[in-house]
Motif scaffolding. Structure first.
Motif, PDB file in Angstrom:
ATOM      1  N   ALA A  25      40.871  17.772  33.603  1.00  0.00           N
ATOM      2  CA  ALA A  25      40.525  18.509  34.658  1.00  0.00           C
ATOM      3  C   ALA A  25      39.538  19.774  34.185  1.00  0.00           C
ATOM      4  CB  ALA A  25      41.951  19.160  35.071  1.00  0.00           C
ATOM      5  N   ARG A  26      38.489  19.902  35.036  1.00  0.00           N
ATOM      6  CA  ARG A  26      37.427  20.843  34.517  1.00  0.00           C
ATOM      7  C   ARG A  26      37.417  21.814  35.513  1.00  0.00           C
ATOM      8  NH1 ARG A  26      34.449  16.704  32.537  1.00  0.00           N
ATOM      9  NH2 ARG A  26      32.618  17.463  33.828  1.00  0.00           N
ATOM     10  N   ASN A  27      37.325  23.071  35.233  1.00  0.00           N
ATOM     11  CA  ASN A  27      37.048  24.306  36.310  1.00  0.00           C
ATOM     12  C   ASN A  27      37.748  24.155  37.677  1.00  0.00           C
ATOM     13  OD1 ASN A  27      35.552  26.640  36.576  1.00  0.00           O
ATOM     14  ND2 ASN A  27      33.706  25.357  37.623  1.00  0.00           N
ATOM     15  N   ILE A  28      38.950  23.942  37.573  1.00  0.00           N
ATOM     16  CA  ILE A  28      39.609  23.677  39.113  1.00  0.00           C
ATOM     17  C   ILE A  28      39.962  25.116  39.657  1.00  0.00           C
ATOM     18  CG2 ILE A  28      41.710  22.868  39.890  1.00  0.00           C
ATOM     19  CD1 ILE A  28      39.996  20.566  38.511  1.00  0.00           C
ATOM     20  N   HIS A  29      39.591  25.120  40.684  1.00  0.00           N
ATOM     21  CA  HIS A  29      39.593  26.314  41.652  1.00  0.00           C
ATOM     22  C   HIS A  29      40.598  25.736  42.830  1.00  0.00           C
ATOM     23  CE1 HIS A  29      36.972  29.246  39.884  1.00  0.00           C
ATOM     24  NE2 HIS A  29      36.385  28.050  39.330  1.00  0.00           N
ATOM     25  N   LYS A  30      41.477  26.577  43.257  1.00  0.00           N
ATOM     26  CA  LYS A  30      42.439  26.406  44.366  1.00  0.00           C
ATOM     27  C   LYS A  30      42.663  27.559  45.289  1.00  0.00           C
ATOM     28  CE  LYS A  30      45.151  24.278  47.467  1.00  0.00           C
ATOM     29  NZ  LYS A  30      44.582  23.404  48.468  1.00  0.00           N
ATOM     30  N   ARG A  31      42.551  27.642  46.558  1.00  0.00           N
ATOM     31  CA  ARG A  31      43.071  28.795  47.223  1.00  0.00           C
ATOM     32  C   ARG A  31      44.072  28.162  48.305  1.00  0.00           C
ATOM     33  NH1 ARG A  31      40.184  33.890  48.008  1.00  0.00           N
ATOM     34  NH2 ARG A  31      38.722  34.129  46.404  1.00  0.00           N
ATOM     35  N   PHE A  32      45.020  29.216  48.690  1.00  0.00           N
ATOM     36  CA  PHE A  32      45.642  29.036  49.913  1.00  0.00           C
ATOM     37  C   PHE A  32      45.547  30.165  50.690  1.00  0.00           C
ATOM     38  CE2 PHE A  32      48.825  26.971  46.947  1.00  0.00           C
ATOM     39  CZ  PHE A  32      48.607  25.647  47.356  1.00  0.00           C
ATOM     40  N   GLY A  33      44.620  29.967  51.575  1.00  0.00           N
ATOM     41  CA  GLY A  33      44.036  30.866  52.474  1.00  0.00           C
ATOM     42  C   GLY A  33      42.996  31.831  51.919  1.00  0.00           C
ATOM     43  N   ALA A  34      43.410  33.262  51.638  1.00  0.00           N
ATOM     44  CA  ALA A  34      42.468  34.046  50.838  1.00  0.00           C
ATOM     45  C   ALA A  34      43.409  34.195  49.641  1.00  0.00           C
ATOM     46  CB  ALA A  34      42.524  35.489  51.661  1.00  0.00           C
ATOM     47  N   LEU A  35      44.050  33.637  49.368  1.00  0.00           N
ATOM     48  CA  LEU A  35      45.031  33.685  47.953  1.00  0.00           C
ATOM     49  C   LEU A  35      44.359  32.739  46.882  1.00  0.00           C
ATOM     50  CD1 LEU A  35      47.292  35.331  46.088  1.00  0.00           C
ATOM     51  CD2 LEU A  35      48.666  33.572  47.037  1.00  0.00           C
TER      52      LEU A  35
END
Length: 271
Positions: A25-35
């Motif tokens: 896994a590399r450079n994983i980004h995840k948002r829930f809405g604005a969070l």
């Protein structure tokens, strides 16, 4: 630890550096809405390795785990399983997933054990274990039965094969859940806080089962609050806080000589 600012990778390419890892896994980004929940998390899991992910509640540990087998989708980053790309990000910053058929094929290589067991309440212990091989893999009952018996013996529950989930303890339910995941013959096992819903006296039996798997060289990624398990069983321990992977080191070094102040403060509160 891989950089969190790597250049985008062409869609569904396989890189030489990733082929040595079972899960990358590399450079994983995840948002829930604005969070923002995951902020550039990078981690590798090699064959036969046990990696424990620890950190305070709400740090993104479980979300990261769920992203690895497509229970959650990522906004940006790169996920590769045994050389096959599950998701990647193009030069324009757009995240792309493999085709639905490829995603299903890749995710079949990973077994998942959840915090709250997720057993089918209307099925017996044995039925819970054989259901996925019968339905998903199309196996015949007579072919899966020897494997089911072996797995339930492994977790010490063959004598409970005809019991329903409501008739067994929480620790027994979790061991059934482990046997159920193993019945699909995964290459990688993912554990999402498998003991956090258990009374302390039941935790040990589940941890012993997981330790046995580790001794059999099962590749495992474990989100846990059990510091003893991480220290004694995991090859590598990773610390997450506020959506970031702060530190990942061999477990002996992680607990004896943490490098980051945030890690030291966390361990001081936990140990």
């Amino acid at each position: 630890m891989p950089s969190t600012t790597e250049a985008a990778i062409p869609a569904f390419a396989t890189t030489a550096t990733d082929t040595a890892a079972m899960l990358s896994a590399r450079n994983i980004h995840k948002r829930f809405g604005a969070l923002p929940v995951l902020r550039g998390v990078s981690l590798q899991l090699r064959r036969g390795e046990v990696v424990a992910i620890v950190g305070p509640s709400g740090s993104g540990k479980s979300t990261f785990l769920r992203c690895m087998n497509h229970l959650e989708t990522i906004d940006r980053g790169h996920i590769e399983v045994e050389g096959d790309v599950l998701a990647t990000t193009d030069a324009a910053g757009v995240c792309q997933y493999a085709s639905d058929a490829q995603v299903r094929r890749i995710c079949k290589r990973m077994g998942m054990v959840f915090q709250h067991f997720n057993l089918f309440p209307h099925m017996t212990v044995l039925q819970n274990v054989i259901e996925a091989p019968l339905v998903v893999r199309g196996m015949r009952r007579q072919d899966i039965m020897p494997k089911a018996e072996s797995l339930l013996n492994k977790v010490g529950l063959w004598n409970k094969r005809d019991a329903y989930p409501a008739q067994i303890s929480g620790g027994q339910k979790q061991r059934v859940a482990i046997a159920r995941a193993l019945a699909m013959e995964p290459d990688i096992m993912l554990f999402d806080e498998p003991t956090s819903a258990l009374d302390p006296e039941l935790t040990g039996e589940v941890l012993r089962t997981m330790q046995q798997l580790a001794e059999e060289s099962m590749t495992m990624l474990v989100v846990t609050h059990e510091m003893g398990f991480a220290r004694e069983v995991a090859d590598t321990t990773a610390f997450m806080d506020q959506g970031e992977l702060i530190e990942a080191r061999p477990s002996a070094d992680f607990f004896a000589r943490p490098e980051r102040q945030r890690t030291r403060a966390f361990l001081d509160n936990m140990l």
